[in-house]
Design an enzyme around this catalytic site. Structure first.
Site, PDB file in Angstrom:
ATOM      1  CG  HIS A 238       0.923  10.587   6.650  1.00 33.47           C
ATOM      2  ND1 HIS A 238      -0.161   9.823   6.255  1.00 33.47           N
ATOM      3  CD2 HIS A 238       0.651  11.864   6.234  1.00 33.47           C
ATOM      4  CE1 HIS A 238      -1.039  10.590   5.643  1.00 33.47           C
ATOM      5  NE2 HIS A 238      -0.565  11.823   5.615  1.00 33.47           N
TER       6      HIS A 238
ATOM      7  CB  THR B 107      -5.689   7.906   5.784  1.00 34.95           C
ATOM      8  OG1 THR B 107      -4.361   7.383   5.610  1.00 34.95           O
ATOM      9  CG2 THR B 107      -5.609   9.279   6.437  1.00 34.95           C
ATOM     10  CB  THR B 108      -5.124   2.494   5.725  1.00 37.89           C
ATOM     11  OG1 THR B 108      -4.315   2.471   6.909  1.00 37.89           O
ATOM     12  CG2 THR B 108      -4.393   3.249   4.621  1.00 37.89           C
TER      13      THR B 108
ATOM     14  CG  HIS C 296      -1.699   1.295   1.370  1.00 33.87           C
ATOM     15  ND1 HIS C 296      -2.726   1.647   0.530  1.00 33.87           N
ATOM     16  CD2 HIS C 296      -1.567   2.322   2.257  1.00 33.87           C
ATOM     17  CE1 HIS C 296      -3.196   2.829   0.888  1.00 33.87           C
ATOM     18  NE2 HIS C 296      -2.515   3.270   1.929  1.00 33.87           N
TER      19      HIS C 296
ATOM     20  CG  HIS D  42       3.023   5.876   5.909  1.00 32.63           C
ATOM     21  ND1 HIS D  42       2.793   5.898   7.268  1.00 32.63           N
ATOM     22  CD2 HIS D  42       1.910   6.423   5.348  1.00 32.63           C
ATOM     23  CE1 HIS D  42       1.615   6.422   7.515  1.00 32.63           C
ATOM     24  NE2 HIS D  42       1.055   6.756   6.366  1.00 32.63           N
TER      25      HIS D  42
END
Length: 254
Positions: free
Chosen positions: A103, A176-177, A48, A78
Site C-alpha cells: 500500500h 484497514t486497521t 503490525h 507498507h
C-alpha cells in the site's frame, strides 16, 4: 471501541470483475517524482507491518489525475503478507488472494486525513525482484519493533509499481486497521509485482514484539461487505477498439 470499523464503507473488498463498471473517466494515474530517490528514506517495524517513509520536503512525490479530485502527496508505504503463499493480500480479485499486498499511502495537500491509497499485489516468482532488494536487505535490522533504520541503497517509488499501472480498479473505502476511518480513495492496480520466495520469507521472519516467539504474518484484514458501493474499472485501449459489450459509466457515478 472502534465503532467506525463496523461502517458500511469498509476495506478491503473482494473485487468481482464481472460487476465492475468500466469508466472512461478513469484516465491513467500520474505519478510525479516517483522516479527520484526518496530523500532520507527510513524503514521500521511497528508491530503490525513494515513501514517506509521519507523526509518531508518542498518537492515530495505525488499522484494526481486518474479521476482523483486533486493532488495527493506521498506519506508512507507498507506491506501485508501471509504465512503461506495462498493468502496475504487484503484485497482479492474474483476470490483470489495474492501472497502479499503493498500500500502506497498519499494525503491530499492541505487536507489532513483525506487519503488516496495505491494498492499493488505481490506475486511469487522463482527469481528475486532486484527492485525490492533495498527493502529486503534492511529487514533484519527491523526484526522487532523499535528501530528506525535508514535505507542506505537508492530507493525509488517507481520501482514499486508494475510496468502496467494503467489498468486499475477504484472504489471508496476505509483504512484497514483501527480506527478504520472511511472516505479513503482506493486504487487497486490489476497487474501484480513479482517477489522472490526467499524475499517473502524475509518478511515472515519478522517479529510482532520484542522477545515474542510469534512471527509477524497474516497481517491482513479479511474482505468486508461491499454494500451499495460501485467498483469502477479503468478502460484499457485496445488495438482493435473496445468491445461494444463493455459496460461504461460516467463521472457522475464517482
Amino acid at each position: 471501541m472502534f465503532r467506525n470499523c463496523g461502517g458500511s464503507q469498509q476495506s478491503p473488498v473482494d473485487i468481482d470483475t464481472e460487476d465492475a463498471l468500466k469508466s472512461a473517466f478513469l484516465k491513467p494515474l500520474e505519478f510525479h517524482g516517483y522516479d527520484r530517490p526518496l530523500r532520507n528514506a527510513v524503514i521500521l517495524n511497528n508491530g503490525h507491518t513494515v513501514l517506509i517513509k521519507a523526509e518531508r520536503n518542498s518537492d515530495p512525490p505525488f499522484i494526481k489525475g486518474g479521476g482523483l479530485d486533486g493532488k495527493y502527496t506521498f506519506r508512507q508505504l507498507h506491506f501485508h503478507w501471509g504465512s503461506s503463499n495462498d493468502k496475504g493480500s487484503e484485497h482479492r480479485i474474483d476470490g483470489k488472494s495474492y501472497p502479499g499486498e503493498l500500500h502506497i499511502v498519499h494525503e491530499k495537500n492541505g487536507e489532513t486525513g483525506d487519503l488516496a491509497v495505491v494498492a499493488v499485489f505481490l506475486e511469487i516468482s522463482k527469481r528475486k525482484n532486484l527492485d525490492l532488494e533495498p527493502i529486503i536487505t534492511s529487514l533484519p535490522k527491523v526484526s522487532v519493533p523499535g528501530p528506525v533504520v535508514p535505507i542506505k541503497k537508492s530507493f525509488q517509488l517507481a520501482k514499486m509499481l508494475p510496468k502496467d499501472a494503467k489498468h486499475y480498479y477504484r472504489y471508496v473505502g476505509s483504512l484497514t486497521t483501527p480506527p478504520c476511518t472511511e472516505g479513503v480513495t482506493w486504487t487497486i492496480l490489476a497487474t501484480p509485482v513479482r517477489i522472490g520466495e526467499h524475499q517473502l520469507k524475509a518478511f515472515r521472519r519478522l517479529r510482532a514484539s520484542s522477545g515474542s516467539k510469534h512471527f509477524l504474518s497474516d497481517n491482513f484484514r479479511l474482505p468486508q461487505e461491499l454494500h451499495q458501493r460501485i467498483i469502477l474499472e479503468s478502460i484499457i485501449p485496445k488495438a482493435r477498439g473496445v468491445s461494444d459489450k463493455q459496460k461504461s459509466t460516467t463521472s457522475s457515478q464517482m
